[in-house]
Write an enzyme that holds these catalytic residues in place. Structure first.
Site, PDB file in Angstrom:
ATOM      1  N   GLU A 137      80.058  24.914 100.318  1.00 43.08           N
ATOM      2  CA  GLU A 137      78.740  25.089  99.712  1.00 43.08           C
ATOM      3  C   GLU A 137      78.576  24.189  98.481  1.00 43.08           C
ATOM      4  O   GLU A 137      79.471  24.101  97.645  1.00 43.08           O
ATOM      5  CB  GLU A 137      78.599  26.566  99.310  1.00 43.08           C
ATOM      6  CG  GLU A 137      77.284  26.948  98.666  1.00 43.08           C
ATOM      7  CD  GLU A 137      77.278  28.408  98.205  1.00 43.08           C
ATOM      8  OE1 GLU A 137      76.188  28.924  97.951  1.00 43.08           O
ATOM      9  OE2 GLU A 137      78.363  29.011  98.101  1.00 43.08           O
ATOM     10  N   CYS A 191      78.295  31.771 102.072  1.00 38.64           N
ATOM     11  CA  CYS A 191      78.888  32.549 100.974  1.00 38.64           C
ATOM     12  C   CYS A 191      78.479  34.031 101.019  1.00 38.64           C
ATOM     13  O   CYS A 191      78.932  34.770 101.886  1.00 38.64           O
ATOM     14  CB  CYS A 191      78.509  31.890  99.644  1.00 38.64           C
ATOM     15  SG  CYS A 191      79.638  32.286  98.268  1.00 38.64           S
ATOM     16  N   LYS A 221      70.507  29.640 102.903  1.00 36.67           N
ATOM     17  CA  LYS A 221      71.219  30.851 102.469  1.00 36.67           C
ATOM     18  C   LYS A 221      70.221  31.991 102.300  1.00 36.67           C
ATOM     19  O   LYS A 221      69.241  31.878 101.563  1.00 36.67           O
ATOM     20  CB  LYS A 221      71.943  30.565 101.150  1.00 36.67           C
ATOM     21  CG  LYS A 221      72.825  31.697 100.644  1.00 36.67           C
ATOM     22  CD  LYS A 221      73.592  31.222  99.411  1.00 36.67           C
ATOM     23  CE  LYS A 221      74.594  32.241  98.908  1.00 36.67           C
ATOM     24  NZ  LYS A 221      75.380  31.700  97.762  1.00 36.67           N
TER      25      LYS A 221
END
Length: 256
Positions: A34, A137, A104
């Protein structure tokens, strides 16, 4: 990788060198962590200056590299759309084709000061190396996105991350848990340095960690995946076969 926040040229050169080495070593799929190019510890103004679109220079460059290296590439990047910022990634086929982008969907903590949540829609992506699902994440800490991808046939969940030392125990718990929950392979790719706990890891469908990178050193983590392990695992751990669809929102009622 060990990104240096704001040092985009140095970070990109590091990524290219590591990607070339992975390709020489036989990788058919290359995943970067990321925000590897910009680094993580920047202000919103700095991210706005460095962010790009999926048609920008970074994704375009790695589309060419995917074709050159003959690898599928999962490439995170800071995405800009008008005045909004997203933590995004591109999935690039080994022909250079841009197969999909993903934003995300659960922005974590201080990220909320800079970034916007992406749409909470999760789709399995069909690639030359198999069916993959991508999350970023914090997304993996919620069981539902991973389950939705598994129900669509994802064989490998890929999770580029910047995961911190204070949350290290969760990294060690959540990744094997999501792999086992859904009896799929899971690849978590983390940064090192700047407070990140490293330990990128590939997890088998039974939750067993197949390989793991160091906590504080850069590393090319290379491992083969045997898709037949999914069927073998599901024969003995039939979570998905026994999953009660009536428990899904909007599913058929139990009442007669």
């Amino acid at each position: 990788m060990k990104p240096d926040s704001g040092k985009v040229e140095a970070n990109q050169q590091q990524a290219i060198q590591m990607g070339e080495q992975a390709a020489r070593d036989g990788a058919h799929l290359i995943v970067f962590p990321e925000l590897w190019k910009t680094g993580y510890h920047l202000t919103k103004e700095q991210f706005l200056e460095l962010a790009e679109t999926p048609a920008g220079k970074t994704v375009s460059l790695f589309r060419e590299l995917a074709k050159k290296w003959r690898t599928v590439i999962v490439l995170p990047f800071a995405e800009k759309e008008e005045d909004r910022l997203y933590i995004s990634l591109a999935v690039i086929e080994n022909t250079g084709e841009l197969l999909a982008t993903y934003r995300k969907s659960f922005v974590w903590g201080k990220e909320k000061a800079s970034f916007t949540d992406g749409e909470r829609v999760y789709r399995t992506i069909h690639t030359s190396v198999g069916n993959i699902g991508v999350l970023i994440c914090y997304d993996i800490e919620f069981p539902e996105p991973a389950r939705l991808l598994a129900l669509q046939g994802a064989e490998l969940l890929i999770v580029p991350s910047v995961w911190s030392f204070p949350a290290e125990s969760r990294w060690d718990i959540q990744l094997p848990a999501r792999a086992l929950d859904n009896t799929v392979f899971l690849l978590g790719v983390n940064t090192v340095g700047e407070g990140s706990c490293g330990k990128s890891k590939l997890v088998a469908p039974d939750g067993h960690v197949l390989c793991e990178a160091p906590r504080e050193e850069t590393c090319i983590l290379l491992h083969e995946i045997d898709p037949s392990l999914i069927g073998v695992t599901r024969a003995s751990i039939p979570y998905l076969a026994d999953y009660d669809q009536t428990l899904l929102p909007g599913g058929p009622s139990r009442e007669k």
